[in-house]
Design a protein around this motif. Structure first.
Motif, mmCIF file in Angstrom:
data_model
loop_
_atom_site.group_PDB
_atom_site.id
_atom_site.type_symbol
_atom_site.label_atom_id
_atom_site.label_comp_id
_atom_site.label_asym_id
_atom_site.label_seq_id
_atom_site.Cartn_x
_atom_site.Cartn_y
_atom_site.Cartn_z
ATOM 1 N N ARG A 97 -1.332 6.773 -13.336
ATOM 2 C CA ARG A 97 -2.416 6.335 -12.327
ATOM 3 C C ARG A 97 -1.897 5.912 -11.024
ATOM 4 N N THR A 98 -0.847 4.817 -11.286
ATOM 5 C CA THR A 98 -0.596 3.881 -10.294
ATOM 6 C C THR A 98 1.007 4.093 -9.728
ATOM 7 N N GLY A 99 1.589 4.864 -10.381
ATOM 8 C CA GLY A 99 3.132 4.941 -10.113
ATOM 9 C C GLY A 99 3.914 3.630 -10.195
ATOM 10 N N LEU A 100 3.303 2.617 -11.013
ATOM 11 C CA LEU A 100 4.110 1.234 -11.287
ATOM 12 C C LEU A 100 4.068 1.161 -12.768
ATOM 13 N N LEU A 101 4.848 -0.022 -12.996
ATOM 14 C CA LEU A 101 4.640 -0.289 -14.606
ATOM 15 C C LEU A 101 3.891 -1.449 -14.746
ATOM 16 N N LEU A 102 3.725 -1.663 -15.914
ATOM 17 C CA LEU A 102 2.818 -2.580 -16.618
ATOM 18 C C LEU A 102 3.574 -3.905 -16.591
ATOM 19 N N ASP A 103 3.309 -4.708 -15.554
ATOM 20 C CA ASP A 103 4.176 -6.153 -15.696
ATOM 21 C C ASP A 103 3.360 -7.043 -14.898
ATOM 22 N N PRO A 104 3.423 -8.366 -15.288
ATOM 23 C CA PRO A 104 2.767 -9.394 -14.803
ATOM 24 C C PRO A 104 2.878 -9.582 -13.211
ATOM 25 N N TYR A 105 4.002 -8.863 -12.801
ATOM 26 C CA TYR A 105 4.125 -9.058 -11.228
ATOM 27 C C TYR A 105 2.920 -8.645 -10.433
ATOM 28 N N SER B 297 -1.466 -0.155 -3.137
ATOM 29 C CA SER B 297 -0.864 0.630 -4.031
ATOM 30 C C SER B 297 0.078 -0.301 -4.875
ATOM 31 N N ARG B 298 0.035 -1.725 -4.784
ATOM 32 C CA ARG B 298 0.779 -2.788 -5.479
ATOM 33 C C ARG B 298 -0.208 -3.388 -6.454
ATOM 34 N N THR B 299 -1.320 -3.086 -6.634
ATOM 35 C CA THR B 299 -2.394 -3.832 -7.468
ATOM 36 C C THR B 299 -2.583 -3.497 -8.862
ATOM 37 N N LEU B 300 -2.136 -2.257 -9.294
ATOM 38 C CA LEU B 300 -2.391 -1.627 -10.546
ATOM 39 C C LEU B 300 -3.915 -1.208 -10.561
ATOM 40 N N LEU B 301 -4.355 -0.996 -9.597
ATOM 41 C CA LEU B 301 -5.936 -0.736 -9.608
ATOM 42 C C LEU B 301 -6.136 0.504 -8.786
ATOM 43 N N TYR B 302 -5.184 0.902 -7.955
ATOM 44 C CA TYR B 302 -5.090 1.827 -6.964
ATOM 45 C C TYR B 302 -4.293 3.276 -7.539
ATOM 46 N N ARG C 261 12.563 3.594 -14.215
ATOM 47 C CA ARG C 261 11.827 2.433 -14.165
ATOM 48 C C ARG C 261 11.807 1.848 -12.499
ATOM 49 N N LEU C 262 11.805 2.501 -11.701
ATOM 50 C CA LEU C 262 11.420 2.104 -10.253
ATOM 51 C C LEU C 262 10.007 2.571 -10.026
ATOM 52 N N LEU C 263 9.831 2.197 -8.906
ATOM 53 C CA LEU C 263 8.305 2.224 -8.543
ATOM 54 C C LEU C 263 7.912 3.039 -7.528
ATOM 55 N N SER C 264 6.861 4.175 -7.780
ATOM 56 C CA SER C 264 6.265 4.728 -6.598
ATOM 57 C C SER C 264 5.504 4.055 -5.912
ATOM 58 N N THR C 265 5.558 3.923 -4.567
ATOM 59 C CA THR C 265 4.610 3.305 -3.841
ATOM 60 C C THR C 265 4.384 3.902 -2.472
ATOM 61 N N VAL C 266 3.183 3.586 -1.937
ATOM 62 C CA VAL C 266 2.883 3.983 -0.476
ATOM 63 C C VAL C 266 3.598 3.314 0.530
ATOM 64 N N LEU C 267 4.559 3.933 1.312
ATOM 65 C CA LEU C 267 5.027 3.254 2.318
ATOM 66 C C LEU C 267 4.108 2.660 3.485
ATOM 67 N N CYS C 268 3.160 3.829 3.784
ATOM 68 C CA CYS C 268 2.177 3.508 5.055
ATOM 69 C C CYS C 268 1.269 4.573 5.017
ATOM 70 N N SER C 269 0.056 4.375 5.785
ATOM 71 C CA SER C 269 -0.891 5.557 5.969
ATOM 72 C C SER C 269 -1.452 5.690 7.362
ATOM 73 N N LEU C 270 -1.054 6.694 7.953
ATOM 74 C CA LEU C 270 -1.241 6.850 9.479
ATOM 75 C C LEU C 270 -2.079 8.169 9.747
ATOM 76 N N ASP C 271 -3.380 7.776 10.247
ATOM 77 C CA ASP C 271 -4.195 8.943 10.720
ATOM 78 C C ASP C 271 -4.749 9.641 9.345
ATOM 79 N N GLY C 272 -4.750 9.121 8.352
ATOM 80 C CA GLY C 272 -5.143 9.531 6.910
ATOM 81 C C GLY C 272 -4.205 10.323 6.293
ATOM 82 N N VAL C 273 -2.934 10.135 6.635
ATOM 83 C CA VAL C 273 -1.928 11.046 5.819
ATOM 84 C C VAL C 273 -0.781 9.730 5.485
#
Length: 497
Positions: free
Chosen positions: A125-133, A183-188, A280-292
């Motif tokens: 769901r998140t592209g992140l790992l389950l970690d206290p970070y 995208s860094r919250t584990l809720l997105y 075990r790397l993270l998939s994260t959003v770099l930025c969002s511009l004009d909805g993309v």
């Protein structure tokens, strides 16, 4: 003709900095203020959010007073990520200590969820790992620790968010966050670009307390009359590592940067493609511009500059961090000393919250310079781990752009080139996190046609460090010692990485 400038607020882990940039990327004015971290228990790291906001306001006021004939046109905001703040909707006052990204208090809870088999769905769901970070388990802990807080949250009296949300709320009254921070919250949900109902239920987080997710640039709010910079538009927001990627003009797929601050974070731009890591790397959003949205692969090292800070403040080996370069040069090698800086656990690609730092290879001949050199070498070794993991995910990096306070150390930059066996590029402005926020704000206020144009006009390369020839045998020997040291801290199963 009016000389416009863009204001960047860079809210970091140990200090807040505000910088004003010209359209050409020149620093017109800057001001910063440190604030304390609190360590109430082993593994706990906290901030006072009021102290953070006060440091932002003091720095912002100082810069605005120093602009001379320049006219500010917009404000950009970048921030330490994953740190969570809980505050009153009505007053904006924090109701609990902010729990910092370095904090490990939720490690047992994360391990319990892993034992229940929850991690695979969280990763999907998140592209992140389950970690206290990450943010969600910290916010859950705050609400679980005090039933009154949970009751107030469910009643809509409390708001929550990462530092960008809190600063934006206090400055503009808008409860927002951008996609890079969300995208860094584990809720997105990284696929749907929304807060995920299943994850909010899993972590018992009322969605009514979460911010509205917005683009990283655009008309995001207006600074209130009672705040410094009243009337200025807020037109850019991004998490610090994403902002640094933009500040390094890494805007094409395959380009990569590493920021060496409190920790080190290596991001490789993957464009519109969301890459699912097998290493075990993270998939994260770099930025969002004009909805993309644009995406990145990220490797996180928890301890970089903070290792030198610990050597200075905790051990007294340095009176100033800048001494580390001369000390490293004063010896021909580390004398066999290897430091694994797992002071707050190991980040990527190991993700071991229980690992602790260690120093190996000490002999009677080891001196202060050997320890300091080994601390710097650890940054090169950890970066090598991340580059190798990215190569395993099909993201081959041919050169690396570096920034952050640590890369003022020329010895470290050359060692990175030698260990990674690739060119290292250092910009003229190493504080590229703030520069990235300014670039976003400049684009968001409409003073540039596109983000690439804004970045190109405001960034420039200072120095390129090429690998030293003839070091292959020495390089392999040093990396072998590093792998052995990490295996002793993390477990023998990972000794072959």
């Amino acid at each position: 003709m009016t000389d416009f400038c863009t204001i960047a607020i860079d809210q970091g882990t140990t200090s807040s900095r505000v910088m004003a940039f010209s359209d050409a990327g020149e620093v017109i004015a800057q001001s910063g203020q440190e604030f304390p971290q609190y360590f109430p228990q082993p593994g706990w790291v906290e901030h006072n959010a009021d102290e953070i906001f006060d440091s932002v306001c003091a720095s912002l006021s100082s810069v605005l007073e120093s602009l001379g004939h320049h006219t500010p046109c917009a404000v950009g905001l970048t921030n330490q990520r994953e740190t969570v703040v809980l505050w009153e909707r009505e007053s904006g006052a924090p109701v609990a200590p902010a729990i910092v990204w370095q904090d490990r208090r939720t490690a047992d809870y994360c391990n319990a969820l892993k034992g229940e088999g929850a991690e695979a769905d969280i990763i999907a769901r998140t592209g992140l790992l389950l970690d206290p970070y990450f943010t969600a388990t910290k916010l859950r802990w705050l609400l679980q620790s005090d039933p009154a807080l949970r009751h107030r949250a469910e009643a809509g009296e409390l708001l929550a968010g990462t530092i960008d949300s809190y600063i934006a709320y206090r400055l503009t009254g808008e409860h927002i966050t951008d996609h890079s921070n969300a995208s860094r919250t584990l809720l997105y949900n990284v696929e749907t670009a929304t807060w995920d109902d299943t994850l909010c239920a899993l972590f018992s987080i009322p969605q009514n307390m979460l911010p509205r997710i917005v683009d990283s640039a655009g008309a995001l709010g207006t600074v209130k009359a009672d705040a410094p910079g009243a009337g200025l538009p807020l037109t850019g927001i991004a998490g610090d590592q994403q902002a640094a990627t933009i500040g390094q003009a890494c805007l094409e797929p395959g380009m990569a940067k590493a920021t060496y601050g409190t920790g080190c974070f290596l991001l490789a731009n993957t464009g519109k493609a969301l890459i699912r890591s097998k290493n075990r790397l993270l998939s994260t959003v770099l930025c969002s511009l004009d909805g993309v949205r644009s995406f990145a692969l990220e490797g996180s090292i928890f301890v970089s500059g903070s290792l030198i800070q610990w050597m200075r403040d905790g051990l007294g080996l340095l009176s100033d961090a800048s001494e580390s370069e001369a000390l490293a040069k004063s010896v021909t090698d580390s004398g066999g000393v290897v430091i694994v800086p797992a002071l707050t656990g190991l980040g990527a690609p190991y993700w071991n919250a229980d690992a602790r730092g260690a120093i190996f290879g000490l002999t009677r001949g080891a001196e202060r310079a050997h320890l300091v050199r080994a601390a710097l070498e650890a940054q090169s070794f950890q970066t090598h781990d991340l580059v190798q993991a990215m190569a395993g995910d099909g993201q081959t990096i041919h050169s690396l752009r570096v920034d952050g306070g640590m890369v003022a150390n020329t010895w470290l930059c050359q060692d990175l080139a030698d260990i990674l066996a690739m060119p290292i590029e250092r910009p003229s402005i190493v504080e590229t996190t703030a520069l990235g926020a300014a670039i976003l704000a400049k684009y968001g206020v409409g003073r540039s046609d596109d983000l690439a144009a804004a970045a190109t006009s405001m960034t420039r390369l200072e120095t390129r460090f090429d690998p030293t020839r003839g070091l292959q045998t020495e390089r392999e020997s040093r990396l072998a010692r590093w792998r052995d040291a990490v295996s002793r801290v993390d477990g023998p199963a990972l000794g072959a990485l």
